[in-house]
Design an enzyme around this catalytic site. Structure first.
Site, PDB file in Angstrom:
ATOM      1  N   GLY A 177       0.793  -1.233   0.000  1.00 24.23           N
ATOM      2  CA  GLY A 177       0.000   0.000   0.000  1.00 24.23           C
ATOM      3  C   GLY A 177       0.817   1.271   0.000  1.00 24.23           C
ATOM      4  N   CYS A 191     -16.484   4.427 -25.488  1.00 21.93           N
ATOM      5  CA  CYS A 191     -17.826   4.993 -25.585  1.00 21.93           C
ATOM      6  C   CYS A 191     -18.398   5.260 -24.194  1.00 21.93           C
ATOM      7  CB  CYS A 191     -18.695   4.009 -26.353  1.00 21.93           C
ATOM      8  SG  CYS A 191     -20.079   4.815 -27.092  1.00 21.93           S
ATOM      9  N   GLU A 249       4.413  -6.332   1.431  1.00 24.33           N
ATOM     10  CA  GLU A 249       3.919  -6.746   0.103  1.00 24.33           C
ATOM     11  C   GLU A 249       3.742  -5.555  -0.833  1.00 24.33           C
ATOM     12  OE1 GLU A 249       1.052 -10.274   1.810  1.00 24.33           O
ATOM     13  OE2 GLU A 249       0.140  -8.395   1.189  1.00 24.33           O
ATOM     14  N   PRO A 250       4.807  -4.901  -1.230  1.00 25.20           N
ATOM     15  CA  PRO A 250       4.653  -3.783  -2.163  1.00 25.20           C
ATOM     16  C   PRO A 250       4.288  -4.268  -3.561  1.00 25.20           C
ATOM     17  CG  PRO A 250       6.985  -4.231  -1.770  1.00 25.20           C
ATOM     18  CD  PRO A 250       6.209  -5.165  -0.873  1.00 25.20           C
ATOM     19  N   GLY A 251       3.335  -3.599  -4.160  1.00 25.11           N
ATOM     20  CA  GLY A 251       2.985  -3.892  -5.557  1.00 25.11           C
ATOM     21  C   GLY A 251       3.247  -2.648  -6.369  1.00 25.11           C
TER      22      GLY A 251
HETATM   23  C1  PLP Z   1      -3.319  -8.013   0.496  1.00 27.97           C
HETATM   24  C2  PLP Z   1      -2.638  -7.020  -0.364  1.00 27.97           C
HETATM   25  N1  PLP Z   1      -1.293  -6.987  -0.372  1.00 27.97           N
HETATM   26  C3  PLP Z   1      -0.619  -6.124  -1.149  1.00 27.97           C
HETATM   27  C4  PLP Z   1      -1.278  -5.223  -1.961  1.00 27.97           C
HETATM   28  C5  PLP Z   1      -0.457  -4.310  -2.780  1.00 27.97           C
HETATM   29  O1  PLP Z   1      -0.752  -2.997  -2.588  1.00 27.97           O
HETATM   30  P1  PLP Z   1       0.078  -1.879  -3.318  1.00 27.97           P
HETATM   31  O2  PLP Z   1       0.085  -2.182  -4.752  1.00 27.97           O
HETATM   32  O3  PLP Z   1      -0.669  -0.646  -3.003  1.00 27.97           O
HETATM   33  O4  PLP Z   1       1.442  -1.906  -2.725  1.00 27.97           O
HETATM   34  C6  PLP Z   1      -2.680  -5.206  -1.970  1.00 27.97           C
HETATM   35  C7  PLP Z   1      -3.426  -4.222  -2.747  1.00 27.97           C
HETATM   36  O5  PLP Z   1      -3.886  -3.213  -2.215  1.00 27.97           O
HETATM   37  C8  PLP Z   1      -3.378  -6.136  -1.150  1.00 27.97           C
HETATM   38  O6  PLP Z   1      -4.707  -6.175  -1.162  1.00 27.97           O
END
Ligand code: PLP
Ligand code: LYS
Length: 424
Positions: free
Chosen positions: A239, A351, A281-283
């Site tokens: 997050g 559209c 858990e960075p995405g």
């Molecule tokens: C359980 C969990 N982990 C990790 C993420 C990755 O979040 P972000 O991409 O904001 O780092 C998310 C998405 O919000 C999530 O739901």
């Protein structure tokens, strides 16, 4: 500055001519550097630290391979993401399987593949897992997702830990949690490791994570001291915000990592916790800024209040402005030095009136055939893309050391018909 924007040493005009537009372009070096930075800065002398790449942000095999090469574990949330990770050769033991409604079949697939850890999201899922494990041999580690009830300041659609969230079991439901953990301990093959929480996405405030960890610390202490339940692992989720426009000031990575590790160490010490390992858990923050989307400018039109510039993609390749009112920055990528004199609204070709990529931005006067680069689209762009209006999904190109390589080919019209050759 040159007139034409370059990514990793390659001009976007060359990329557009070679691969067409819309095109997702990634600077591979930037992704790899970010992965390395996470590994370097997420460190503690007291706790073992593990970084999981949340693959939902951008889930293709090549990303999984990069995560593997840089020794990150993976967070997946569906059978499809799991399949992609396995196809990319990721060690199943390094995979963490999330999701609030994994189907019994997905759980079966995960167990069959030897996935290392399942994050159990609710009581029914926990029971389903116990039932499946009692029918088979082998081992699976389990984290229980809890909802700490932290309200982070972000868009309401991406907050995940308010009291009525669909994710996780509320930390206030202690009896249910204790009962479920007892069930785990009675089921051969289930190794209960600890807890997971995730409070939302695109969060800027350090305090939100400190509050989350303090609440989780108190919760772990209560379980440990009242029920004798020891959590050895704590996954505090992802997050972490990125900079989409000048208005955004994300926490610098070293400070962010330090905030989390220090807060966890403090909780361990304060409550005498059995905690040994922490996970993040960075995405978004791994891939967002490494990516941009390149479009070709089409028609333009002037209304009473707006100058519209239309591009050859839109909400089908980037749903975020329509879904979250997300703001982006852009440039006319072949006129980088031209004065920005036109107040412009960048709209897509779908559209829908809501198919506006950028509400208002100053751009130089431009013509059909010019290129428009929308920055910071590396996360939740491709992964949330759709076929709305039957637009084929764009190609994805990775650039490294001055070399471009197509990692996902552009879909054709024929691809759109795939799966329709049934029972006509
Ligand atoms: C359980 C969990 N982990 C990790 C993420 C990755 O979040 P972000 O991409 O904001 O780092 C998310 C998405 O919000 C999530 O739901
Ligand atoms: N998809 C969202 C974030 C949700 C992340 C997953 N829980 C975005 O684009 O911002």
């Amino acid at each position: 500055m040159e007139d034409v924007l370059r990514i990793g040493g390659v001009g976007v005009d060359v990329l557009a001519a070679t691969y067409g537009t819309p095109l997702y372009i990634y600077d591979q070096h930037a992704i790899e550097e970010r992965m390395e930075d996470y590994r370097r800065y997420f460190h503690s002398d007291v706790l073992h630290c593990e970084v999981l790449y949340a693959s939902k942000a951008f889930c293709i095999q090549e990303m999984m391979r990069l995560a593997k090469r840089h020794d990150l574990s993976l967070d997946v949330v569906s059978g499809g993401e799991l399949y992609t990770a396995l196809a990319a050769g990721v060690d199943p033991k390094r995979i963490y399987f999330h999701g609030n409604n994994k189907s019994p079949r997905e759980i079966e697939e995960a167990l069959q593949a030897g996935v290392g850890t399942l994050i159990v999201d609710n009581v029914m899922e926990g029971e389903c897992l116990c039932a499946q494990m009692s029918q088979r041999t082998g081992e699976v580690h389990v984290l229980l997702r809890v909802n700490p009830g932290v309200t982070a300041h972000t868009h309401e659609y991406i907050v995940t830990a308010h009291d009525d969230s669909k994710f996780g079991i509320s930390i206030h439901e202690q009896e249910a949690i204790v009962r479920l953990i007892e069930r785990f301990s009675q089921t051969a093959g289930i190794v209960f490791d600890g807890f997971h929480a995730h409070i939302g996405s695109q969060i800027f405030e350090r305090e939100a994570f400190e509050t989350e960890i303090a609440i989780l610390g108190r919760f772990l202490a209560e379980l440990q001291h009242t029920y004798g339940i020891e959590a050895h692992s704590l996954d505090v989720g992802g997050g972490f915000a990125v900079r989409y426009t000048d208005a955004d000031a994300p926490i610098p990575l070293p400070q962010l990592c330090q905030t989390i590790t220090a807060a966890c160490e403090r909780q361990k010490q304060l409550h005498g916790l059995a905690l040994e390992r922490i996970l993040i858990e960075p995405g978004r923050s791994i891939v967002a800024q490494a990516g941009l989307t390149l479009y070709t400018v089409g028609f333009q039109k002037q209304t009473a209040h707006r100058h519209y510039l239309f591009v050859d993609g839109g909400m089908s390749d980037n749903i975020r402005p329509a879904l979250y009112q997300a703001a982006y920055a852009c440039d006319v990528a072949n006129r980088m030095n031209d004065p920005k004199t036109v107040r412009t609204c960048v709209a897509g070709k779908c559209c829908e009136s809501g198919d506006v990529l950028i509400e208002e931005v100053m751009l130089p006067p431009c013509q059909a055939g010019d290129l428009l680069a929308v920055y910071t689209t590396g996360a939740y762009g491709f992964s949330m893309a759709s076929h709305y209006n039957r637009l084929p999904r764009p190609a994805v190109v990775f650039i490294k050391d001055g070399q471009a390589r197509c990692v996902v080919r552009r879909e054709s019209y024929a691809d759109l018909l795939r799966g329709e050759d049934v029972e006509t």
